[in-house]
Design an enzyme around this catalytic site. Structure first.
Site, PDB file in Angstrom:
ATOM      1  N   ARG A 193       0.580  -1.559   0.341  1.00  0.00           N
ATOM      2  CA  ARG A 193      -0.012   0.124  -0.211  1.00  0.00           C
ATOM      3  C   ARG A 193       1.603   0.967   0.011  1.00  0.00           C
ATOM      4  NH1 ARG A 193      -1.791  -3.740   3.833  1.00  0.00           N
ATOM      5  NH2 ARG A 193      -4.068  -4.254   3.355  1.00  0.00           N
ATOM      6  N   LYS A 217      -1.394  -3.307   7.666  1.00  0.00           N
ATOM      7  CA  LYS A 217      -2.488  -2.487   8.779  1.00  0.00           C
ATOM      8  C   LYS A 217      -3.292  -2.811   9.999  1.00  0.00           C
ATOM      9  CE  LYS A 217      -6.097  -1.369   5.228  1.00  0.00           C
ATOM     10  NZ  LYS A 217      -7.710  -1.372   4.424  1.00  0.00           N
ATOM     11  N   HIS A 287      -2.626   2.419  -5.478  1.00  0.00           N
ATOM     12  CA  HIS A 287      -3.591   0.671  -5.879  1.00  0.00           C
ATOM     13  C   HIS A 287      -3.812   0.891  -7.075  1.00  0.00           C
ATOM     14  CE1 HIS A 287      -5.174  -0.552  -2.014  1.00  0.00           C
ATOM     15  NE2 HIS A 287      -6.378  -1.245  -2.747  1.00  0.00           N
ATOM     16  N   ARG A 290      -0.935  -1.955  -6.993  1.00  0.00           N
ATOM     17  CA  ARG A 290      -1.322  -3.291  -5.644  1.00  0.00           C
ATOM     18  C   ARG A 290      -1.956  -3.895  -6.294  1.00  0.00           C
ATOM     19  NH1 ARG A 290      -0.981  -4.432  -0.167  1.00  0.00           N
ATOM     20  NH2 ARG A 290      -2.569  -5.391   0.140  1.00  0.00           N
ATOM     21  N   HIS A 313      -2.927  -9.567   3.798  1.00  0.00           N
ATOM     22  CA  HIS A 313      -4.753  -9.710   3.714  1.00  0.00           C
ATOM     23  C   HIS A 313      -5.620 -10.162   4.624  1.00  0.00           C
ATOM     24  CE1 HIS A 313      -6.098  -8.161  -0.953  1.00  0.00           C
ATOM     25  NE2 HIS A 313      -5.243  -7.855  -0.390  1.00  0.00           N
ATOM     26  N   TYR A 322      -8.598 -11.016  -7.198  1.00  0.00           N
ATOM     27  CA  TYR A 322      -7.890 -11.237  -7.908  1.00  0.00           C
ATOM     28  C   TYR A 322      -7.781 -12.421  -8.904  1.00  0.00           C
ATOM     29  CZ  TYR A 322      -6.115  -7.191  -5.566  1.00  0.00           C
ATOM     30  OH  TYR A 322      -6.058  -5.944  -4.883  1.00  0.00           O
TER      31      TYR A 322
END
Length: 341
Positions: A193, A217, A287, A290, A313, A322
């Site tokens: 990110r 995150k 993004h 990404r 993730h 994806y």
């Protein structure tokens, strides 16, 4: 402070003391215990203040009076005012998270939000570049593709440092393409990110193993590999570029802005967009790079679990989108090429 933030703050101050205290305690829990980002905490607080403002209008002035009917009424009101399905899904998630926390903390006798349903958010397939387009974008600084509208240099770096005098000289100007190149290489090579890329320190780069240490995150740490082109870009930047832009406020930051502080994610987005436009590519963001990196990995035979780990993730469901991108591209190629399509 934006108009939306001022409105939320005014509604927060108008809440009964017990509800206002519950919002503040939950925000502190998210920040200190769950290690959520400032942006995430602000989003939760905004949703909760809206919920409690609605609850007060329904006559609910004490937290113990909060029940499922109030939550459903709040979401219904959001729907009638035109909130998107994604917004409704996020607000319902905020209500459920608060309800679960309040029940554990003894503020609610039951987890009233556990039964709260929300519309399934419509997930659009992300836009991705072809491999040759991604290569053209990443090679932009090397091939002297200069953005026609370069990013402004007067926006503050993360630390708001004063303008770095070295940046205004020839060495500083020559360092900018090296900085841009390593930014683009890392974003595409690793799929991190933009906030993660800008948050990298010099010590987070393991040159021997060609991996970077990333804090994603929730403060979750992961190691992400990168390739030889990114290594060359890093070597050039650390040897020739960063020393020309470093300043008193640089600290250990890997990527630097015009003022010598840590590169601002907003500037990083502008850099990517400007080089994409200069190369004649579709509108692209960090993004988007990404998304492209994840799609190209899967198309090249990478395991879905491995891609999940690389992207950071927490759920495999976030990565599975994806696979749909790859299938759609396969279908498009089939329709174009097969005589019986």
């Amino acid at each position: 402070m934006s108009r939306s933030d001022r409105s939320t703050r005014a509604m927060h101050q108008a809440l009964p003391p017990a509800l206002r205290e519950a919002v503040d305690d939950f925000a502190e829990h998210l920040s200190r215990v769950r290690n959520r980002s400032t942006h995430t905490v602000r989003a939760y607080v905004t949703d909760l203040v809206s919920l409690f403002d609605h609850a007060v209008r329904m006559g609910c002035v004490d937290l113990a009076e909060l029940d499922l009917s109030v939550l459903r009424s709040w979401l219904a009101r959001q729907r009638t005012t035109g909130a998107a399905r994604t917004s409704l899904a996020r607000r319902a998630a905020s209500a459920r998270a608060f309800s679960a926390w309040a029940h554990r903390a003894g503020l609610l006798s039951a987890d009233v939000g556990a039964a709260l349903a929300s519309p399934r958010a419509h997930r659009e397939l992300p836009s991705v570049l072809r491999a040759d387009q991604a290569a053209a974008l990443v090679d932009g600084p090397t091939r002297r593709i200069t953005p026609t509208d370069p990013p402004p240099t007067d926006l503050p770096d993360t630390h708001g440092a004063p303008t770095n005098p070295a940046r205004t000289g020839p060495a500083g100007e020559a360092a900018v393409p090296l900085r841009d190149r390593v930014l683009l290489e890392l974003l595409y090579a690793t799929g991190v990110r933009v906030s993660e890329a800008c948050g990298l320190d010099v010590g987070d780069v393991d040159h021997g193993r060609r991996v970077i240490r990333v804090f994603g995150k929730g403060g979750r740490e992961r190691s992400v590999p990168y390739g030889v082109p990114a290594q060359r870009a890093l070597d050039d930047w650390l040897r020739q570029g960063r020393p020309a832009m470093v300043g008193a406020h640089s600290g250990d930051a890997l990527l630097l802005g015009a003022r010598g502080g840590r590169l601002n994610p907003t500037i990083a987005r502008q850099i990517v967009g400007a080089y994409a436009e200069a190369a004649g590519l579709p509108r692209t963001s960090p993004h988007g790079l990404r998304h492209s990196a994840a799609t190209h990995l899967l198309e090249g035979g990478a395991d879905l679990r491995a891609v999940q780990e690389l992207l950071g993730h927490s759920s495999l469901a976030s990565t599975q989108i994806y696979t749909h991108v790859s299938v759609e591209r396969l279908r498009a190629a089939y329709r174009q090429a097969h005589p019986r399509a």
